[in-house]
Scaffold this motif. Structure first.
Motif, mmCIF file in Angstrom:
data_model
loop_
_atom_site.group_PDB
_atom_site.id
_atom_site.type_symbol
_atom_site.label_atom_id
_atom_site.label_comp_id
_atom_site.label_asym_id
_atom_site.label_seq_id
_atom_site.Cartn_x
_atom_site.Cartn_y
_atom_site.Cartn_z
ATOM 1 N N MET A 167 0.008 4.081 -2.223
ATOM 2 C CA MET A 167 -1.465 4.391 -2.722
ATOM 3 C C MET A 167 -2.187 4.989 -1.527
ATOM 4 N N SER A 224 0.843 -1.149 0.170
ATOM 5 C CA SER A 224 0.002 -0.153 -0.028
ATOM 6 C C SER A 224 0.943 1.289 0.049
ATOM 7 N N GLU A 249 -8.350 6.156 -1.055
ATOM 8 C CA GLU A 249 -9.284 5.671 -1.965
ATOM 9 C C GLU A 249 -8.877 4.371 -2.720
ATOM 10 N N GLU A 250 -7.566 4.606 -3.366
ATOM 11 C CA GLU A 250 -7.069 3.463 -4.013
ATOM 12 C C GLU A 250 -7.058 2.048 -3.371
ATOM 13 N N GLN A 251 -6.457 2.223 -2.266
ATOM 14 C CA GLN A 251 -6.447 1.128 -1.241
ATOM 15 C C GLN A 251 -7.986 0.438 -1.072
#
Length: 608
Positions: A413, A410, A416-418
């Motif tokens: 990132m 992560s 939101e991407e996670q």
């Protein structure tokens, strides 16, 4: 109940030792202490059938060998022998093939996990077991997620192919390019018409039957309800509970259902409790009579612990005859009139039983890959997606991932991407592991993620990890709570970019003179040191600066509080450094009351 017999003086002390251990055993068992030959002759009249024989274990009078003699596998004598061997320091002599090969005991594993097993003849069961222990191609279908299926998935032998649904198994079996399984093992609350393959089905207790009916409804509606459950494709053996409203607790139909499903628990709910539950098919008429908008659906939902309805309200009726009626004029007997008595039922599935996506937030421990919990490691081995905090968690922790799993860091990132990545796998019914350093609940930054999961109604759980403050105590070889000196541990951080509440300022916490473990504060060490001194810690108070605890790069520096800032700066300690402050460091002067001579209950019987 365990009966222990001995035939000589030499075995009496051993027998008493075994009795005092309060062995856990579900069933009837005899433990014979003496020679095996004598044991065999004494039990000969008891031998009847392996499915009903009591468990018999023979222990020689020295405790060196512990031998299951009768009903070792089905009756539990093998496990009892292992328990006794642990007490005597002896060797359990196990001869059962499935036990010795480490393969699943197909005829008893259902009992171990609370599953019912489909009814098979002894010959059919023995043939299935022989197929399995001879390592013939076997298919395993797991349509629920519970402790039992978790174990099966994590211990799958090489000759077993795993499937998440019966439909996937059928597609595989019908593919001419794949080997045809000779045995099917299926764990499911669904009832399938299985043909063309020898099989054993296990029924996990994950279904909850809600029912409602008119007042004084005939008992026969119970059978019609169960016929409806079967017609919907579900196994009545998987019904864990029968639920209804308090108004119906004395109905004959409810008692008949309980008689037909003796393993199921009866759940009775008040109208107030059911009235708070939103149901998909509300009825104003039902509300007028009962105070809730749907008895069957609400009761099923209440019983299934955050699960979901798998069969919504089904309304049916049964014809019955009125009592004999008489004319009011000439007492002439009139014909009986049929009338319809209505009833409803619905079926819910427990949250843990539902086959759906799941997110497990796992604490990775302080850094050493061996310090992740056993439970955490099992989740990592089963996960379809592992999303780990790459800047803080060693990548080695992900090396146990199964073939085909997606492993992503992560780092780099945003939140939101996670979340979108986890949701992508979750929506496909996959298992996601979000791997955080230490214990995720202590400065773990999981609050924002859980808010997302809650917003979208996603199923998640937390597996705790070993926090770095516990690793600090272990690596310092220090007990952080010292009798009569310090009985409190404070976990906190200095005030950097993240504000600290006024009542939790370091100089106020320092007034307690407790053992203090300070996270995430190496970059502001000057402020930390000054606050601690201002709060009352003496300048000579022991401190330890612990860098990358349990990692290969671990470094630990001891000193006094007045030198704390210099120690960190001279050794270039910034990130991943824990600061420990207090007299507990390296203290060997406190004596626990646990070993005080006045606590005579810890002494052996007869000692003063």
């Amino acid at each position: 109940m365990i009966k222990i017999e001995t035939i000589n003086e030499a075995g009496k002390q051993l027998a008493e030792t075994i009795r005092q251990e309060n062995l856990l055993f579900d069933g009837e068992a005899i433990v014979f202490i003496g020679a095996l030959g004598i044991c065999v002759r004494k039990i000969l009249p008891l031998v009847n059938d392996k499915h009903t024989d009591p468990a018999v274990v023979c222990v020689d009078s020295t405790g060196k060998f512990v031998i299951p003699v009768l009903s070792g596998h089905v009756g539990g004598a093998n496990e009892l022998a292992r328990q006794i061997a642990r007490i005597t320091g002896g060797t359990a002599v196990i001869t059962t093939q499935s036990d010795n090969t480490g393969l699943w005991p197909l005829d008893t594993i259902g009992r171990q996990y609370g599953w019912q097993t489909c009814q098979l003849s002894h010959d059919d069961m023995n043939h299935a077991i022989a197929t399995f222990v001879n390592r013939r191609p076997t298919a395993l279908v797991c349509e629920v997620e519970d402790e039992g299926t978790e174990h099966l998935k994590s211990s799958c032998p090489s000759h077993v192919t795993l499937f998440n649904s019966y439909e996937d198994f059928l597609s595989y079996r019908n593919n001419n390019d794949t080997p045809t399984p000779e045995l099917l093992l299926i764990v499911s609350p669904h009832r399938y018409d299985i043909r063309g393959t020898r099989f054993i089905q296990y029924f996990p207790p994950c279904l909850n039957l809600g029912m409602g009916c008119q007042k004084d409804a005939p008992a026969d509606i119970a059978r019609k309800i169960l016929e409806g459950v079967s017609a919907a494709g579900f196994a009545i053996e998987s019904i864990r509970s029968v639920a209804t409203i308090a108004l119906k607790k004395d109905e004959a139909a409810l008692h008949t259902l309980h008689a037909l499903l003796p393993w199921a628990k009866v759940e009775i709910y008040s109208a107030g409790a059911l009235g708070k539950i939103s149901v998909p098919n509300p009825s104003d008429k039902v509300f007028e009579v009962t105070g809730c908008y749907g008895v069957a659906e609400a009761a099923a939902l209440a019983a299934c612990h955050d699960g979901a309805l798998v069969v919504e309200k089904q309304k049916d009726c049964i014809s019955t005859a009125d009592k004999t009626d008489f004319s009011t004029t000439d007492r002439t007997i009139l014909p009986k009139a049929d009338k319809a008595v209505y009833f409803t039922w619905a079926l819910g599935e427990d949250n843990k039983g539902c086959r759906k996506g799941h997110i497990e937030i796992v604490g990775a421990g302080p850094g050493d890959p061996d310090l992740v919990s056993v439970r955490g490691r099992k989740f990592l081995e089963r996960a379809d997606l592992i999303l780990y905090a790459g800047s803080l968690v060693p990548k080695e922790l992900t090396f146990c991932a199964k073939a085909g799993a997606t492993v992503r860091s992560s780092a780099g990132m945003d939140l939101e991407e996670q979340f979108l990545l986890m949701k992508e796998f979750y929506d496909k019914g996959k298992l996601v592991v979000r791997l955080h350093t230490g214990d995720p609940c202590i400065y773990g930054a999981i609050q924002e993620q859980m808010a997302f999961f809650d917003e979208y109604g996603m199923d998640y759980h937390i597996t705790p990890g070993i926090s770095s403050f516990l690793a600090a105590a272990a690596e310092l070889r220090s007990q952080f709570t010292i009798p009569e000196k310090c009985q409190t541990i404070i976990l906190t951080r200095g005030e950097g970019r993240t504000p600290v509440p006024d009542k939790e300022k370091l100089h106020l916490l320092a007034q307690h003179q407790s053992t203090m473990c300070i996270f995430l504060s190496a970059s502001i060490v000057d402020e930390v040191m000054n606050e601690l001194l201002a709060g009352g810690y003496p300048p000579e108070t022991p401190i330890a600066a612990c860098y990358k605890l349990t990692w290969k790069e671990q470094r630990i520096y001891r000193g006094q509080l007045k030198d704390l800032a210099n120690i960190l700066k001279e050794n270039d300690l910034t990130l991943t450094t824990m600061i420990v402050v207090g007299e507990a460091i390296d203290n060997r002067h406190g004596l626990s009351k646990l070993y005080d001579g006045h606590f005579t209950h810890l002494f052996r019987k007869g000692k003063q």
